[in-house]
Design a protein around this motif. Structure first.
Motif, PDB file in Angstrom:
ATOM      1  N   SER A  89       0.820  -1.207   0.000  1.00  0.00           N
ATOM      2  CA  SER A  89       0.000   0.000   0.000  1.00  0.00           C
ATOM      3  C   SER A  89       0.854   1.257   0.000  1.00  0.00           C
ATOM      4  O   SER A  89       0.363   2.343  -0.324  1.00  0.00           O
ATOM      5  CB  SER A  89      -0.929   0.012   1.222  1.00  0.00           C
ATOM      6  N   PRO A 108      -2.649   2.242  -5.061  1.00  0.00           N
ATOM      7  CA  PRO A 108      -1.635   1.455  -4.362  1.00  0.00           C
ATOM      8  C   PRO A 108      -1.377   0.154  -5.113  1.00  0.00           C
ATOM      9  O   PRO A 108      -2.307  -0.477  -5.622  1.00  0.00           O
ATOM     10  CB  PRO A 108      -2.276   1.184  -2.990  1.00  0.00           C
ATOM     11  N   GLY A 116      -5.346  -6.226  -1.540  1.00  0.00           N
ATOM     12  CA  GLY A 116      -5.355  -4.961  -0.829  1.00  0.00           C
ATOM     13  C   GLY A 116      -5.067  -5.037   0.646  1.00  0.00           C
ATOM     14  O   GLY A 116      -5.192  -4.034   1.341  1.00  0.00           O
ATOM     15  N   ASP A 118      -2.239  -5.582   3.409  1.00  0.00           N
ATOM     16  CA  ASP A 118      -0.792  -5.655   3.593  1.00  0.00           C
ATOM     17  C   ASP A 118      -0.381  -6.845   4.450  1.00  0.00           C
ATOM     18  O   ASP A 118       0.664  -7.455   4.219  1.00  0.00           O
ATOM     19  CB  ASP A 118      -0.287  -4.373   4.260  1.00  0.00           C
ATOM     20  N   TYR A 186      -8.533   4.201  -6.946  1.00  0.00           N
ATOM     21  CA  TYR A 186      -8.625   3.647  -5.586  1.00  0.00           C
ATOM     22  C   TYR A 186      -9.435   4.573  -4.688  1.00  0.00           C
ATOM     23  O   TYR A 186      -9.308   5.793  -4.762  1.00  0.00           O
ATOM     24  CB  TYR A 186      -7.214   3.493  -5.022  1.00  0.00           C
ATOM     25  N   LYS A 366      -0.508   7.394   2.956  1.00  0.00           N
ATOM     26  CA  LYS A 366      -0.192   5.999   3.231  1.00  0.00           C
ATOM     27  C   LYS A 366      -0.751   5.549   4.569  1.00  0.00           C
ATOM     28  O   LYS A 366      -1.158   4.387   4.730  1.00  0.00           O
ATOM     29  CB  LYS A 366       1.319   5.776   3.185  1.00  0.00           C
ATOM     30  N   ARG A 369      -4.059   4.265   4.135  1.00  0.00           N
ATOM     31  CA  ARG A 369      -4.166   3.100   3.265  1.00  0.00           C
ATOM     32  C   ARG A 369      -3.685   1.822   3.939  1.00  0.00           C
ATOM     33  O   ARG A 369      -3.954   0.726   3.442  1.00  0.00           O
ATOM     34  CB  ARG A 369      -3.345   3.310   1.985  1.00  0.00           C
ATOM     35  N   ASP A 371      -3.457  -1.390   6.194  1.00  0.00           N
ATOM     36  CA  ASP A 371      -4.504  -2.333   6.555  1.00  0.00           C
ATOM     37  C   ASP A 371      -4.838  -2.201   8.046  1.00  0.00           C
ATOM     38  O   ASP A 371      -3.960  -2.198   8.897  1.00  0.00           O
ATOM     39  CB  ASP A 371      -4.008  -3.760   6.259  1.00  0.00           C
TER      40      ASP A 371
END
Length: 372
Positions: A89, A108, A116, A118, A186, A366, A369, A371
């Protein structure tokens, strides 16, 4: 668009491939570095020039590298990339067609390839995107360009990425006036009980066709979570959509809770089935155009995690003027009512359209984004 299963029509043009060994795709341009001239050439020191001297690149923290930069006309037919970086990501993929100022793809890297999450790697076995088995990321969406194609990768991590291997296979061939451009976008939402909806795509203007959806879904509620409908608002729709699918698991090719039972279903509908079938959890599956490659129902690192793809290859959704796509987050209450759910949903929408495209929303940082 006639690029899928186009083998009988291959004539009158040439194929090129860009890799770190031939970064321009030029004829005869591959494998020209001496081992001493590559930071990765030491393994070939006893073999010399032409022997796997420069098979990958590195990417420093905060750096953006151009992976592909070629003139057209042409069509990218295959894109593959692999990296040893754990948090995909943090790597942002962007694609620009015909020297446009804003990208037609901004995503990402992991989510673009239908992975999607991580913290949970998993294979994807589909017609358009593959993850094999958890690190080789392949894309088969055809991407035509008339004048120019540019692809970049940004490292938004605080750490250097030591290995990025990649390849782009493309045909130098005429592009029809009727062909449109590939796009991917995204988005991420934390839904609420007051507004249990995630917007997959919005503000698309012009003519085109919608060809794919990827969702990384983390349900925070107990029990079944996938009753929400996927809706397509097109060509002037406002309050009510033209296309409304019948449920999340239906849209992704599954049914009946992806095989799960015993999760507080509505008493007036499923009691008999719960008594007949043993209790079990959602099941993962992969198929050419739909799948749930990740169904992690027991997760020590956070909420349950589900990864879902649907490729509209044979059933692309065409629109003439505008398009918006949404999905609801709904589960069940014990009394048989739908329960608006608080869920963490990230998505990638894939579509083709004529340029120019409308401005994309600002890509979340980030930290937003990573997880959950």
């Amino acid at each position: 668009m006639s690029y899928y299963f186009d083998l009988p029509r291959k004539h009158g043009y040439v194929t090129r491939m860009i890799t770190p060994e031939n970064p321009t795709g030029a004829p005869g341009g591959g494998c020209r570095l001496e081992p001493k001239d590559s930071p990765f050439g030491n393994a070939a020191r006893n073999l010399g020039k032409g022997w796997k001297v420069h098979p990958f690149i590195g990417l420093k923290a905060g750096e953006t590298v151009t992976l592909m930069d070629v003139d057209g006309p042409g069509v990218i037919t295959y894109f593959w990339i692999g990296t040893n970086h754990n948090y995909r990501s943090e790597l942002v993929l962007r694609m620009y067609w015909d020297e446009e100022e804003t990208p037609s793809v901004e995503c990402p890297m992991g989510a673009f390839f239908a992975m999607g999450h991580d913290f949970v790697r998993h294979p994807v076995t589909s017609a358009m995107v593959t993850v094999a088995p958890e690190a080789g990321l392949g894309c088969y969406w055809p991407m035509p360009f008339r004048h120019h194609a540019k692809v970049t990768l940004e490292n938004q991590s605080i750490h250097d990425v030591h290995i990025i291997a990649y390849k782009f296979v493309y045909d130098l061939k005429p592009v029809s006036e009727e062909d449109t451009y590939f796009h991917a976008q995204y988005r991420r939402t934390l839904t609420s009980a007051e507004h249990p909806e995630h917007v997959i795509l919005d503000n698309v203007t012009g003519e085109g066709c919608y060809v794919g959806t990827y969702l990384a879904w983390n349900p925070f509620s107990t029990g079944w979570w996938g009753e929400g409908e996927v809706k397509f608002y097109m060509d002037g729709d406002t309050e009510y959509p033209t296309i409304a699918d019948t449920g999340t698991e239906d849209y992704f090719g599954g049914a009946w809770n992806y095989g799960a039972t015993g999760q507080l279903p509505p008493r007036n509908m499923l009691d008999e089935q719960v008594r007949v079938f043993p209790q079990k959890e959602e099941e993962a599956y992969n198929a050419p155009f739909c799948g749930v490659p990740l169904a992690l129902t027991q997760n020590p690192n956070g909420p349950r995690k589900f990864s879902m793809y649907r490729w509209h290859v044979n059933d692309a959704i065409a629109f003439l003027h505008d398009l918006k796509v949404t999905v609801q987050s709904l589960g069940w209450l014990p009394d048989g009512q739908y329960r608006p759910s608080v869920d963490d949903i990230a998505s990638v929408a894939y579509w083709y359209q004529a340029e120019p495209h409308a401005a994309f929303p600002v890509l979340p940082p980030k930290e937003a984004r990573w997880d959950r």
